[in-house]
Design an enzyme around this catalytic site. Structure first.
Site, short mmCIF file in Angstrom:
data_model
loop_
_atom_site.label_atom_id
_atom_site.label_comp_id
_atom_site.label_asym_id
_atom_site.label_seq_id
_atom_site.Cartn_x
_atom_site.Cartn_y
_atom_site.Cartn_z
N CYS A 43 -3.37 1.32 7.01
CA CYS A 43 -3.62 0.63 8.27
C CYS A 43 -4.03 1.59 9.38
CB CYS A 43 -2.39 -0.18 8.68
SG CYS A 43 -0.86 0.75 8.67
N SER A 50 -0.50 -7.74 7.23
CA SER A 50 -1.70 -8.27 7.87
C SER A 50 -1.35 -9.04 9.14
CB SER A 50 -2.42 -9.21 6.90
OG SER A 50 -1.62 -10.36 6.65
N ASN A 82 0.80 -1.24 0.00
CA ASN A 82 0.00 0.00 0.00
C ASN A 82 0.83 1.29 0.00
OD1 ASN A 82 0.72 -0.72 2.63
ND2 ASN A 82 -1.08 0.23 3.54
N LYS A 133 12.26 -7.71 1.12
CA LYS A 133 11.29 -8.54 0.42
C LYS A 133 9.99 -7.76 0.31
CE LYS A 133 7.90 -11.69 -0.08
NZ LYS A 133 6.47 -11.28 -0.14
N HIS A 134 9.65 -7.32 -0.89
CA HIS A 134 8.44 -6.52 -1.06
C HIS A 134 7.25 -7.43 -1.41
CE1 HIS A 134 6.61 -2.68 -1.05
NE2 HIS A 134 7.71 -2.00 -1.35
N GLU A 159 4.31 -4.30 12.48
CA GLU A 159 3.32 -3.23 12.31
C GLU A 159 2.21 -3.82 11.47
OE1 GLU A 159 0.88 -0.97 10.95
OE2 GLU A 159 2.41 -0.24 9.55
#
Length: 457
Positions: free
Chosen positions: A268, A213, A133, A156-157, A234
């Protein structure tokens, strides 16, 4: 299905696919990051390391339009917001270049004789597992402080962000080459979930930070725990927007709409539950519903667009299912449009009860829930009655009430009479199922360091 792919959520077109990293290349990346830590990070001062992130920030600024267009393709962010995100990421790198060395200085301790200091040193190779995001901002707030602190980065995206993550690696590589720094200080890895678990278990890797998540955080924390690897999480949020009193209801409504629709509602720490005292509820509900419902999803490449498409078919289908289930379970629909592909119009729900699934869920998209509170105590009760504890927003004209309620809210952050006030110097993080640890501000510099006591006679 390819492990990584750029699929434009506005058109459904798969622009390009990328293969996952091979086992040999992954081991090489870890080795390169480990060697850069030993040869450069441990042999340099925070001020010297700060120059690398300073140059990275400058290159982000130079390439802001190009990088923003990538984000639009990958996850549908409106172009004006995407440019703003790149500029914010550059600001974060500049902040740590300017302030990091000072905050990492030795901390003296008073002793009866001799001397004692606490010295902060990097731990080694860190793995960052980042979400889609905010493809640049999230990386900046992880990589910036930790490189200055003396760590090296494996990034690592998300599977839908291979183009932005590759562009970031190119920028780090260019900055490192220009300054004579090992390029292993920052490596992008297009890894699978199985490979991520192997990286965390690798003894050369000393820490992992996850933004994502609850499911992703739990999975990573489980592997990290088995391997005694330091972890920062987070995770999600269902932040309350608490309106107790106001002398400008229209301004409060505008802030509420902005807090819900930022980043297409996919943030978030966006306001998601709007808790309003009984004396203001009806007027707020009418104006808020009208203002939110008037926003129409549009082309994210248009500079005037404030709400683009959701990030993917999966995201749209998940939000649709949540919304439909809430209605089936008895929620009142105050506003709702017709979804077109990933263009998801705002929706407003009321009469949500604890028996409904929606009461404890995070709606990751432009869906708002309204709650009527009888008084201050009831508002606090509703605000805290959630598994999450990331951010919160409090509106009141009474300073004493503000201080009192701030102390009663279970959240990592409380914003009083403002929204969208994030800054590089302000710590970001939550409590409860929103995770633990802090990013941004000086606190981010403390998460992955060895606080070494040096006691001299």
């Amino acid at each position: 299905m390819p492990a990584y792919a750029v699929t434009n959520p506005a058109t459904g077109e798969t622009v390009r696919t990328y293969p996952a990293i091979s086992e040999a290349d992954l081991d090489g990346a870890i080795a390169e990051a480990s060697a850069a830590y030993t040869s450069w990070s441990r042999a340099t001062t925070p001020a010297e390391r700060a120059e690398l992130v300073r140059r990275v920030g400058a290159l982000l600024t130079e390439r802001s339009q190009e990088l923003a267009e990538i984000a639009v393709r990958e996850m549908g962010k409106p172009i004006a917001q995407a440019v703003g995100e790149v500029e914010f990421a550059a600001e974060i790198f500049r902040y740590y270049a300017d302030e990091g060395p000072h905050h990492l200085g030795d901390e003296p301790i008073d002793v009866e004789s001799g001397s004692a200091v606490v010295r902060k040193e990097g731990l080694g190779v860190l793995l960052g597992v980042m979400p889609w995001n905010f493809p640049y901002y999230q990386v900046a707030r992880f990589a910036g402080p930790n490189i200055v602190a003396g760590n090296t980065i494996l990034l690592k995206h998300a599977p839908q962000c291979p183009e932005s993550s590759s562009a970031l690696e190119e920028i780090f590589r260019a900055a490192a080459t220009e300054l004579g720094v090992p390029t292993g200080v920052y490596r992008n890895i297009l890894a699978t979930d199985e490979q991520v678990a192997a990286v965390i278990a690798d003894p050369r890797v000393q820490g992992v930070s996850v933004t994502g998540s609850e499911r992703a955080g739990s999975a990573v924390a489980e592997v990290a725990g088995r391997n005694l690897t330091k972890v920062v999480l987070e995770l999600g949020g269902s932040d309350p927007f608490i309106l107790l009193s106001t002398d400008d209801l229209d301004a409060a409504v505008t802030d509420a709409v902005n807090a819900r629709l930022d980043n297409n509602g996919q943030s978030c720490n966006a306001a998601k539950r709007f808790i309003v005292t009984a004396d203001l509820y009806d007027r707020f509900a009418e104006r808020f519903t009208g203002a939110l419902g008037a926003v129409t999803p549009a082309d994210p490449t248009d500079e005037s667009t404030t709400l683009g498409p959701l990030s993917s078919d999966t995201a749209s289908e998940r939000l649709q299912e949540q919304l439909d289930r809430a209605v089936e379970q008895g929620a009142t629909v105050l506003a709702r449009g017709e979804r077109r592909g990933n263009f998801f119009p705002p929706a407003v729900l009321a009469d949500i009860t604890p028996e409904m699934d929606a009461y404890r869920q995070e709606f990751f998209g432009p869906v708002a829930m309204l709650f009527r509170a009888e008084d201050e105590d009831d508002a606090v009760r509703l605000a805290n009655d959630t598994p999450f504890g990331l951010g919160s927003y409090l509106y009141t004209t009474d300073p004493d009430q503000a201080d009192r309620v701030v102390d009663r809210i279970d959240a990592g952050m409380v914003w009083v009479n403002l929204v969208l006030g994030d800054a590089a110097e302000l710590p970001f993080g939550g409590t409860k199922r929103s995770g633990f640890g802090r990013e941004l501000g000086r606190y981010a510099l403390d998460e992955f360091v060895n606080r070494k006591l040096v006691r001299k006679a």
